[in-house]
Design an enzyme around this catalytic site. Structure first.
Site, PDB file in Angstrom:
ATOM      1  N   SER A  39      12.745  13.440  -7.942  1.00  0.00           N
ATOM      2  CA  SER A  39      11.864  14.136  -7.008  1.00  0.00           C
ATOM      3  C   SER A  39      11.771  15.636  -7.279  1.00  0.00           C
ATOM      4  O   SER A  39      10.673  16.207  -7.273  1.00  0.00           O
ATOM      5  CB  SER A  39      12.343  13.897  -5.566  1.00  0.00           C
ATOM      6  OG  SER A  39      11.451  14.450  -4.643  1.00  0.00           O
ATOM      7  N   GLY A 228       4.536  11.149  -3.065  1.00  0.00           N
ATOM      8  CA  GLY A 228       5.060  12.120  -2.114  1.00  0.00           C
ATOM      9  C   GLY A 228       5.421  13.440  -2.768  1.00  0.00           C
ATOM     10  O   GLY A 228       5.307  14.506  -2.148  1.00  0.00           O
ATOM     11  N   ASP A 229       5.847  13.384  -4.020  1.00  0.00           N
ATOM     12  CA  ASP A 229       6.174  14.611  -4.748  1.00  0.00           C
ATOM     13  C   ASP A 229       4.906  15.386  -5.097  1.00  0.00           C
ATOM     14  O   ASP A 229       4.875  16.622  -5.005  1.00  0.00           O
ATOM     15  CB  ASP A 229       6.961  14.275  -6.017  1.00  0.00           C
ATOM     16  CG  ASP A 229       8.258  13.550  -5.714  1.00  0.00           C
ATOM     17  OD1 ASP A 229       8.859  13.843  -4.661  1.00  0.00           O
ATOM     18  OD2 ASP A 229       8.664  12.698  -6.516  1.00  0.00           O
ATOM     19  N   ALA A 230       3.857  14.668  -5.505  1.00  0.00           N
ATOM     20  CA  ALA A 230       2.576  15.323  -5.763  1.00  0.00           C
ATOM     21  C   ALA A 230       2.031  15.937  -4.474  1.00  0.00           C
ATOM     22  O   ALA A 230       1.474  17.041  -4.483  1.00  0.00           O
ATOM     23  CB  ALA A 230       1.576  14.323  -6.340  1.00  0.00           C
TER      24      ALA A 230
END
Length: 280
Positions: A39, A228-230
């Site tokens: 992440s 979610g990281d993007a």
């Protein structure tokens, strides 16, 4: 202004399957894909793709996978503070079904061998934001304590939120990222909570109330890993620019939508692609 992302730097082995096996069940592997992951690394790469200055703090093993994971960061323009240790680089085995849903298996490996002292003091003090991920609670808490008052401390505990004691971290957090499941499991008082709702969009809950942003339709979901990281990379890039939560959520949703259409964690973010996605 730069952003420091702290947490895991992994090697991902992605197995696309016809179904996620149930207990005593079986699935068919249709194709395999390998890449760098983790992440903290994913967010740092996304920030760099959007033109930001990002640093990442993490650790890898003294092996080929660790070298490749580090090279991914360098090639993206991330400033790596990577500790190399005599363990195997952590590997995540990610099962992805035809709907893009995932299940994960992981090895222990090297990814929590770094500590707060592995990040130069000047790098942390000059950061616009410190983004913590689902890492060792003691290391996360110490990094948060060392952050300057001008640095926004954010935290995305991820899938292991219910398995680790992050109470000492939450007391220093300005902004918390959660998904719908994590929002039900975590009951903490932090100034800002951003809830990721996937195809339904996202919400911001802060001192001035709640802001909602609808999701963006995508042609096909290939892989939700790293979405979610993007999202976080897009959110930070927009929000730190003008502190407008509505705009930040729109940009973040566009980045998440771009990510689910790509195989692997690298969403190939660009402002041109974001604007095209927002035009929908």
């Amino acid at each position: 202004m730069h952003i420091v992302c702290a947490g895991h730097i992994n090697w991902d082995v992605r197995l696309h399957v016809d179904r996620l096996p149930t207990p005593d069940g079986e699935g068919l592997i249709k194709r395999r894909h390998e890449s760098g992951g983790g992440s903290a690394a994913n967010v740092a790469v996304g920030l760099a793709e959007l033109g930001g200055a990002s640093h990442v703090l993490g650790s890898v093993g003294d092996d080929e996978r660790g070298a490749k994971a580090t090279r991914r960061l360098e090639d993206a323009g991330v400033e790596p503070h990577v500790r190399t240790v005599g363990k195997a680089t952590t590997v995540k085995y990610i099962l992805v079904d035809e709907a893009g849903d995932v299940a994960l298996l992981g090895t222990d490996g090297a990814n929590e061998s770094f500590g707060a002292d592995d990040l130069p003091v000047a790098t942390l003090e000059g950061a616009g934001a410190l983004h913590l991920t689902g890492q060792d609670p003691e290391t996360a808490a110490e990094l948060a304590r060392r952050a300057s008052p001008e640095t926004v401390v954010s935290f995305d505990p991820g899938r292991r939120a219910a398995d680790r004691d992050y109470d000492a971290v939450f007391g220093h957090v300005d902004l918390l990222f959660v998904n719908a499941r994590e929002a039900q499991a975590i009951d903490v008082d932090v100034p800002i909570i951003v809830t990721k709702l996937g195809a339904k969009g996202a919400t911001w809950a802060g001192p001035d109330g709640v802001v909602e942003s609808p999701g963006i339709d995508v042609e096909a979901v290939v892989d939700t890993t790293g979405a979610g990281d993007a999202f976080a990379a897009g959110f930070f890039t927009a929000w730190l620019d003008d502190r407008d939560p509505a705009r930040a959520l729109r940009v973040a949703n566009a980045c998440g939508a771009l990510a689910v259409g790509e195989e692997g964690p690298d969403a190939n973010l660009s402002w041109e692609r974001i604007e095209t996605m927002l035009d929908r």
